[in-house]
Design a protein around this motif. Structure first.
Motif, PDB file in Angstrom:
ATOM      1  N   HIS A   1      -0.202  11.231  -0.655  1.00 24.91           N
ATOM      2  CA  HIS A   1      -0.768  10.998  -1.925  1.00 24.91           C
ATOM      3  C   HIS A   1       0.134  10.261  -2.777  1.00 24.91           C
ATOM      4  O   HIS A   1      -0.257   9.330  -3.705  1.00 24.91           O
ATOM      5  CB  HIS A   1      -1.402  12.279  -2.703  1.00 24.91           C
ATOM      6  N   ARG A   2       1.348  10.627  -3.036  1.00 20.47           N
ATOM      7  CA  ARG A   2       2.486  10.186  -3.787  1.00 20.47           C
ATOM      8  C   ARG A   2       2.771   8.838  -3.450  1.00 20.47           C
ATOM      9  O   ARG A   2       2.893   7.821  -4.507  1.00 20.47           O
ATOM     10  CB  ARG A   2       3.584  10.991  -3.800  1.00 20.47           C
ATOM     11  N   LYS A   3       2.849   8.396  -2.059  1.00 17.58           N
ATOM     12  CA  LYS A   3       3.097   7.310  -1.727  1.00 17.58           C
ATOM     13  C   LYS A   3       2.109   6.304  -2.168  1.00 17.58           C
ATOM     14  O   LYS A   3       2.246   4.981  -2.275  1.00 17.58           O
ATOM     15  CB  LYS A   3       3.074   7.370  -0.089  1.00 17.58           C
ATOM     16  N   ASN A   4       0.864   6.739  -1.977  1.00 13.88           N
ATOM     17  CA  ASN A   4      -0.554   5.644  -2.218  1.00 13.88           C
ATOM     18  C   ASN A   4      -0.244   5.159  -3.451  1.00 13.88           C
ATOM     19  O   ASN A   4      -0.812   4.257  -3.943  1.00 13.88           O
ATOM     20  CB  ASN A   4      -1.749   6.538  -1.893  1.00 13.88           C
ATOM     21  N   LYS A   5       0.106   6.160  -4.692  1.00 20.19           N
ATOM     22  CA  LYS A   5       0.213   5.936  -5.755  1.00 20.19           C
ATOM     23  C   LYS A   5       1.373   4.641  -6.064  1.00 20.19           C
ATOM     24  O   LYS A   5       0.970   3.901  -7.049  1.00 20.19           O
ATOM     25  CB  LYS A   5       0.272   7.129  -6.742  1.00 20.19           C
ATOM     26  N   LEU A   6       2.288   5.023  -5.650  1.00 22.76           N
ATOM     27  CA  LEU A   6       3.305   4.046  -5.474  1.00 22.76           C
ATOM     28  C   LEU A   6       2.760   2.642  -5.004  1.00 22.76           C
ATOM     29  O   LEU A   6       3.176   1.684  -5.559  1.00 22.76           O
ATOM     30  CB  LEU A   6       4.683   4.567  -5.145  1.00 22.76           C
TER      31      LEU A   6
END
Length: 404
Positions: A399-404
């Motif tokens: 989920h953190r990678k998708n936000k970046l």
């Protein structure tokens, strides 16, 4: 207890006036003694028979006549006592007057005897005073000295007489009734030897063992450790001597000594007995003078009541006498193993260090083994939790990678 003592307690046993320990002693004795059991049954039959008798009403006017007779007897005794009292006072006055008259008659002879005494005193003077002139006692001095001596002698006689009268009037000193009891809990390493020595000591003090209960409370290495409860009766004058013996011959853990003064209770009951005996004597006189059957029955019932109360009080007096003359000691004795103290040889520094290192390693290994066993035991629970935890972490990273 012997049969005579049990027979004295049967009446109180039937009336339920004994304490628990006395009841147990009476019941235990009755079970083993046919004679006392038979006498108890006879008492019960007599009691049932008396209770089944109908109550008889006294004849009309009997109570008033009995009351008048008792008042007459009382007034006659009061009159006699009054005459005795006044007669004693008159005799005392006559005696004092006679002593006074005799002393006055001897006053004329006092001067002569006193002069002789003074002359003898002058003759027996010390040697160092021989050179000094002796005092000249004239006739008048002799008379005055004689009067003084006679007066002193009269006063001493009167004082002696008064002291004699006071001594006669003083009541007899009552003997104290002190009941001594003691409770002890102690330990010994050899029960049989201690009990045998204890029995010998009690016999030497003119006492006896009233109860002796022994049981086995533990077994160690095929050795039976015993426990005993003893009730010991010791003469009052040897009570504290026996207490000191117990403290010296065993290890006492608990001690309780009690002294009860039963003097007032004893003499109150004794006076009550004397008054009841006088009352019984008057009732017997009235019984001999009774003219009808109703009067006879009424006086007989009163005599029976008075005699029963006298017997009960006498039993109580005997009990106080017994407990005051023979003190009671309750002893709980426990046999224990002897304690052996041995000093172990100390190891060298290297051996103790080695032993300490090995113990530490063993502890760490034991902790590791216990941890592994705990993990394996909780595996069915830990594995799903670990899987869920990994999935949650993986999704959070994604989920953190998708936000970046």
């Amino acid at each position: 207890m012997n049969c005579n003592e049990i027979k004295d307690m049967l009446s109180l046993y039937m009336d339920d006036e004994l304490n628990e320990s006395e009841k147990l002693m009476v019941e235990k004795h009755i079970q083993s003694c046919d004679k006392c059991r038979k006498e108890l049954e006879e008492y019960k039959d007599i009691k049932n028979l008396l209770q089944s008798l109908p109550e008889e009403e006294p004849p009309e006017g009997y109570c008033n006549r009995l009351h008048e007779k008792l008042l007459k007897e009382k007034s006659l005794k009061r009159t006699n006592r009054r005459w005795v009292k006044y007669g004693s006072i008159a005799a005392a006055f006559v005696l004092i007057f006679a002593v006074y008259a005799i002393s006055n008659m001897g006053m004329g002879r006092g001067s002569k005897s006193e002069n002789i005494n003074y002359d003898m005193a002058a003759t027996e003077a010390p040697q160092e005073d021989a050179g000094e002139p002796s005092p000249d006692y004239n006739q008048s001095d002799g008379r005055s000295a004689g009067k003084e001596s006679t007066a002193i002698g009269y006063m001493s006689d009167e004082a002696k007489e008064n002291s004699m009268l006071m001594t006669t009037a003083m009541p007899e000193k009552r003997k104290m009734k002190i009941i001594k009891t003691g409770t002890f809990v102690s330990q010994t390493e050899n029960y049989d030897e201690f009990v045998n020595d204890l029995i010998s000591k009690v016999s030497s003090l003119e006492g006896y063992i009233e109860e002796n209960n022994t049981s086995v409370h533990n077994v160690h290495d095929n050795r039976e450790l015993k426990y005993g409860n003893l009730k010991i009766r010791i003469p009052q004058e040897h009570f504290y001597e026996f207490v000191n013996y117990l403290e010296e011959s065993s290890e006492v853990f608990n001690k309780n000594i009690k002294e009860t003064d039963a003097t007032k209770e004893y003499y109150e009951k004794d006076n009550r007995v004397k008054n009841l005996e006088i009352q019984e004597e008057h009732l017997r006189e009235l019984f001999d003078k009774a003219q009808t059957v109703e009067e006879t029955l009424l006086i007989e019932n009163e005599l029976r009541r008075v005699r029963t109360e006298i017997d009960s009080l006498n039993i109580s007096l005997k009990d106080i006498d017994d407990r005051a003359s023979m003190s009671t000691i309750n002893l709980d004795i426990e046999e224990v193993l002897p304690t052996n103290f041995t000093l172990a040889n100390k190891d060298s520094l290297w051996e103790r260090s080695k032993e300490g290192f090995i113990n530490t390693v063993n502890i760490i290994i034991e902790i590791g083994e216990n941890l592994i066993i705990s993990i394996i035991s909780l595996a069915p629970i830990l594995i799903p939790i670990i899987i869920v935890f990994i999935i949650v972490i993986f999704r959070i990273k994604k989920h953190r990678k998708n936000k970046l």
